[in-house]
Every structure is written in C-alpha cells, then in structure tokens.
Design an enzyme around this catalytic site. Structure first.
Site, short mmCIF file in Angstrom:
data_model
loop_
_atom_site.label_atom_id
_atom_site.label_comp_id
_atom_site.label_asym_id
_atom_site.label_seq_id
_atom_site.Cartn_x
_atom_site.Cartn_y
_atom_site.Cartn_z
N HIS A 108 10.58 65.11 59.11
CA HIS A 108 9.52 65.51 58.17
C HIS A 108 8.42 66.20 58.97
CE1 HIS A 108 7.26 65.38 54.46
NE2 HIS A 108 6.20 65.04 55.18
N ASP A 149 10.95 60.21 52.11
CA ASP A 149 10.05 60.08 53.28
C ASP A 149 9.54 58.67 53.54
OD1 ASP A 149 10.25 62.87 53.52
OD2 ASP A 149 8.56 63.20 52.18
C1 GRF Z 1 11.50 71.73 58.58
O1 GRF Z 1 10.12 71.93 58.68
C2 GRF Z 1 11.78 70.29 58.25
O2 GRF Z 1 10.88 69.39 58.80
C3 GRF Z 1 11.62 70.27 56.76
O3 GRF Z 1 12.16 71.51 56.33
C4 GRF Z 1 12.09 72.46 57.38
C5 GRF Z 1 13.48 72.94 57.62
O4 GRF Z 1 13.56 74.02 58.50
N1 GRF Z 1 12.18 69.07 56.20
P1 GRF Z 1 15.00 74.54 58.95
O5 GRF Z 1 15.84 74.75 57.70
O6 GRF Z 1 15.59 73.54 59.87
O7 GRF Z 1 14.72 75.86 59.62
#
Ligand code: GRF
Length: 234
Positions: A108, A149
């Site tokens: 998260h 979360d």
């Molecule tokens: C990340 O910021 C993650 O924490 C959140 O969604 C985003 C995903 O980015 N849950 P990616 O798809 O891994 O580029």
C-alpha cells in the site's frame, strides 16, 4: 523453500516487474518464482509485461467479463503457494482469504493504518496525504484479510512529503521505494523467513521485523539530532 507465486495486478505492473528482476538478481538464492500473473482488467499493463517476460497470465472473471477465469481455479491449476497483490483493486473473496491464510500479501502506498481502506488507492491516497499536511508518508507491506488494507503489517518504510509535491510527484517518490521494499518482502515470505506468526507485534518486541532491511537502521537514529540541527539551521 521456494514458493510458486501468483501476482494479481489491475494496473501497470511495475511492482510485478521489480519482483521478477529482484529474483533474477538473487538467482538460486531466491525464495520463489512468479509463475502466474492475473488481472481483472484485460488491458492491464501488468499482463503485457507478463507476456514480454514469458510468464503465464490470465484475465479474471468480473461482472462485466463473465467469461474470464475464476481466481480459485487459477490458483489451483498453477499450484500457487503465495498470492502477491501489486496494485490489485478488488477485494479477495473471504473463502480465498481463508484458504490462503498468511499467504496473501499486499503493498500500500502510505503508512497504514493511515490513508487506507475503501476508496484509498492510486492518486486518491497521495491527494489525501497532501491535503492532510503530514510531512511523512511511506509504503506498507501487509498480509491480506477480508477488509481493504487491514491485515497484519509486515514492513514499512517512510518517504518524505515536500511542500512542492502534487499527487504525481509524491506517487513517483513512493513507487520507487515500493520497488525496493516489496521485492524483498515477497522474497522473505516466499522463502519462509517471514510468516504471519513472525510478523506479530508483542509488547516485548515493538519492532515488526527485527532484521535491518525492514526497519530503520540503527545509525539513522544515532544521527537524528545532527540531522535535525542541520535542517533547522542550528
Ligand atoms: C502502487 O502504488 C501500489 O502500492 C498500489 O498500486 C500501485 C501499483 O503500481 N497498490 P504498479 O501497477 O505496480 O506499477
């Protein structure tokens, strides 16, 4: 121990790629292999990355795409040990959470329990962080339960919020840290070095995980006064 890992992603999949690259660097030392990528969105960048990396991928069934694959069937078919959520926007059904207790994790982009829960994803998180006026945000890796979360925290790392930040600049700074922290957490869980039980906080052990990779290094606090004096111009 080496786990068979499924990555679930709704978006670009940069965390997925960071995990695969980290495993490549670790070579024979790695705790797992990503053997499946699944998404609720057929256009997800994560699926394209899986295709490029030659990792099996599939599109999950949703209300608007009833012909997609069933998550449980996929997890069985690929003999998955560990489910890694990386930008996956849907709730995992409680039956799957129960079946994979301690074997589903998420990243998260904030310091939970702040700025988490329903609706707190992507830019919404970073906008809320900036609007609140906090000077520090961060990343949280945690086990997944039936609520968004909320599961037990495995690792956290702070990221500064600058007065000049907008949601985009902050998201980019946080994402860079995710790419460092999450692959290491995935490796620790996949290799069996960290478990749901070992991530428990007891009154005699306030640190979530005693290994330095997952905590602020001791020398940081030794230099705290010096750094504060410097930044305040004392
Ligand atoms: C990340 O910021 C993650 O924490 C959140 O969604 C985003 C995903 O980015 N849950 P990616 O798809 O891994 O580029």
């Amino acid at each position: 121990m080496r786990s068979r890992i499924a990555v679930l992603a709704s978006g670009g999949g940069s965390n997925f790629q960071a995990i695969v690259e980290h495993f490549e660097r670790l070579g024979e030392q790695r705790g797992g292999d990503v053997v499946l990528v699944a998404s609720d969105r057929k256009n997800a960048g994560a699926l394209e990355r899986a295709h490029r990396l030659d990792i099996p991928f599939d599109v999950l069934a949703t209300r608007t795409n009833p012909t997609g694959a069933s998550l449980d069937d996929l997890l069985d078919k690929h003999e998955i040990d560990l489910v890694v959520l990386a930008g996956y926007l849907r709730l995992i059904p409680s039956a799957t959470v129960a079946r994979f207790a301690g074997r589903i994790i998420n990243i998260h982009p904030a310091l939970l329990p702040a700025f988490g829960g329903p609706g707190m994803y992507g830019q919404h998180v970073h906008r809320a962080v900036i609007a609140s006026g906090v000077r520090v945000t961060g990343v949280t890796a945690h086990f997944v339960d039936e609520e968004y979360d909320r599961g037990r925290i495995i690792a956290q790392w702070p990221v500064p919020v600058f007065p000049s930040d907008d949601a985009g600049t902050l998201a980019a700074r946080v994402l860079r840290v995710e790419h460092i922290v999450y692959p290491r957490v995935v490796d620790a869980i996949a290799g069996g070095r960290t478990t749901l039980a070992s991530a428990a906080i007891t009154s005699s052990d306030a640190v979530v995980d005693a290994r330095p990779a997952f905590t602020l290094a001791a020398h940081e606090s030794a230099r705290l006064a010096e750094n504060i004096d410097l930044s305040l111009g004392c």
